[in-house]
Design a protein around this motif. Structure first.
Motif, PDB file in Angstrom:
ATOM      1  N   ARG A  63       8.770  26.910 -22.614  1.00  0.00           N
ATOM      2  CA  ARG A  63       8.986  28.099 -21.786  1.00  0.00           C
ATOM      3  C   ARG A  63       8.454  29.334 -22.503  1.00  0.00           C
ATOM      4  O   ARG A  63       8.557  29.447 -23.715  1.00  0.00           O
ATOM      5  N   ASP A  64       7.914  30.263 -21.758  1.00  0.00           N
ATOM      6  CA  ASP A  64       7.357  31.496 -22.304  1.00  0.00           C
ATOM      7  C   ASP A  64       8.493  32.479 -22.579  1.00  0.00           C
ATOM      8  O   ASP A  64       9.186  32.902 -21.653  1.00  0.00           O
ATOM      9  N   PRO A  65       8.704  32.865 -23.855  1.00  0.00           N
ATOM     10  CA  PRO A  65       9.816  33.775 -24.178  1.00  0.00           C
ATOM     11  C   PRO A  65       9.694  35.148 -23.523  1.00  0.00           C
ATOM     12  O   PRO A  65      10.690  35.829 -23.335  1.00  0.00           O
ATOM     13  N   ALA A  66       8.479  35.527 -23.151  1.00  0.00           N
ATOM     14  CA  ALA A  66       8.295  36.822 -22.494  1.00  0.00           C
ATOM     15  C   ALA A  66       8.695  36.792 -21.027  1.00  0.00           C
ATOM     16  O   ALA A  66       8.940  37.836 -20.428  1.00  0.00           O
ATOM     17  N   ASP A  67       8.779  35.585 -20.452  1.00  0.00           N
ATOM     18  CA  ASP A  67       9.141  35.449 -19.038  1.00  0.00           C
ATOM     19  C   ASP A  67      10.480  34.765 -18.811  1.00  0.00           C
ATOM     20  O   ASP A  67      10.993  34.770 -17.700  1.00  0.00           O
ATOM     21  N   THR A  68      11.033  34.155 -19.847  1.00  0.00           N
ATOM     22  CA  THR A  68      12.280  33.411 -19.725  1.00  0.00           C
ATOM     23  C   THR A  68      13.460  34.336 -19.970  1.00  0.00           C
ATOM     24  O   THR A  68      13.474  35.083 -20.950  1.00  0.00           O
ATOM     25  N   THR A  69      14.464  34.283 -19.117  1.00  0.00           N
ATOM     26  CA  THR A  69      15.643  35.129 -19.286  1.00  0.00           C
ATOM     27  C   THR A  69      16.674  34.431 -20.165  1.00  0.00           C
ATOM     28  O   THR A  69      16.761  33.195 -20.174  1.00  0.00           O
ATOM     29  N   VAL A  70      17.446  35.231 -20.875  1.00  0.00           N
ATOM     30  CA  VAL A  70      18.491  34.642 -21.723  1.00  0.00           C
ATOM     31  C   VAL A  70      19.556  33.950 -20.881  1.00  0.00           C
ATOM     32  O   VAL A  70      20.138  32.963 -21.316  1.00  0.00           O
ATOM     33  N   GLY A  71      19.774  34.428 -19.676  1.00  0.00           N
ATOM     34  CA  GLY A  71      20.753  33.797 -18.796  1.00  0.00           C
ATOM     35  C   GLY A  71      20.397  32.364 -18.446  1.00  0.00           C
ATOM     36  O   GLY A  71      21.270  31.571 -18.144  1.00  0.00           O
ATOM     37  N   SER A  72      19.114  32.016 -18.525  1.00  0.00           N
ATOM     38  CA  SER A  72      18.688  30.659 -18.179  1.00  0.00           C
ATOM     39  C   SER A  72      18.706  29.704 -19.371  1.00  0.00           C
ATOM     40  O   SER A  72      18.571  28.497 -19.170  1.00  0.00           O
TER      41      SER A  72
END
Length: 141
Positions: A63-72
């Motif tokens: 997953r891309d850390p710039a597009d992935t939310t911490v909630g997910s």
């Protein structure tokens, strides 16, 4: 010796909102020199994000850390918590039961106020333990 959590906890835990990106949360961890952040909306605790969550649930999963939310990717509710009035014995009991090294500390209304770690508790039992020596060491840079 049993003590109150308020006497051993690390106050003022870093927190981010669930829609914060993993990349931003990682920068918060670096800036605050911590391995975890609370995921919360004001006083509503949504979860806990650890450095391990970032590696295993985001990076290793591609997953891309710039597009992935911490909630997910954070450890979701129900999050096991303590209050400042709980005891160190209670903290150790919960850490054993849930196999965790850190627990969020929340006020009675649920507002996060800090963390207590296995290292924090080690010092209450034996201030000369190897774990305490490691906890006092300068961080890796």
């Amino acid at each position: 010796m049993t003590r109150k959590i308020r006497d051993v906890m690390s106050p003022g835990a870093a927190a981010v909102e669930p829609m914060t990106t993993v990349a931003r949360a990682a920068r918060v961890m670096r800036e605050q020199d911590v391995g975890d952040v609370l995921v919360a909306y004001d006083c509503d605790l949504f979860g806990v994000l650890t450095d391990r969550d970032i590696v295993v649930r985001a990076l290793a999963a591609g997953r891309d850390p710039a597009d992935t939310t911490v909630g997910s990717v954070c450890t979701p509710p129900p999050v096991v918590t303590l209050t400042p009035d709980d005891t160190t014995d209670r903290a150790l009991e919960l850490m054993r039961k849930y196999a965790v090294r850190r627990l969020p500390v929340v006020e009675r209304g649920g507002c996060p106020v800090g963390f207590v770690s296995l290292g924090d508790l080690a010092g209450t039992e034996d201030p000369h333990s190897a774990l305490m020596d490691i906890g006092r060491a300068a961080p890796n840079r």
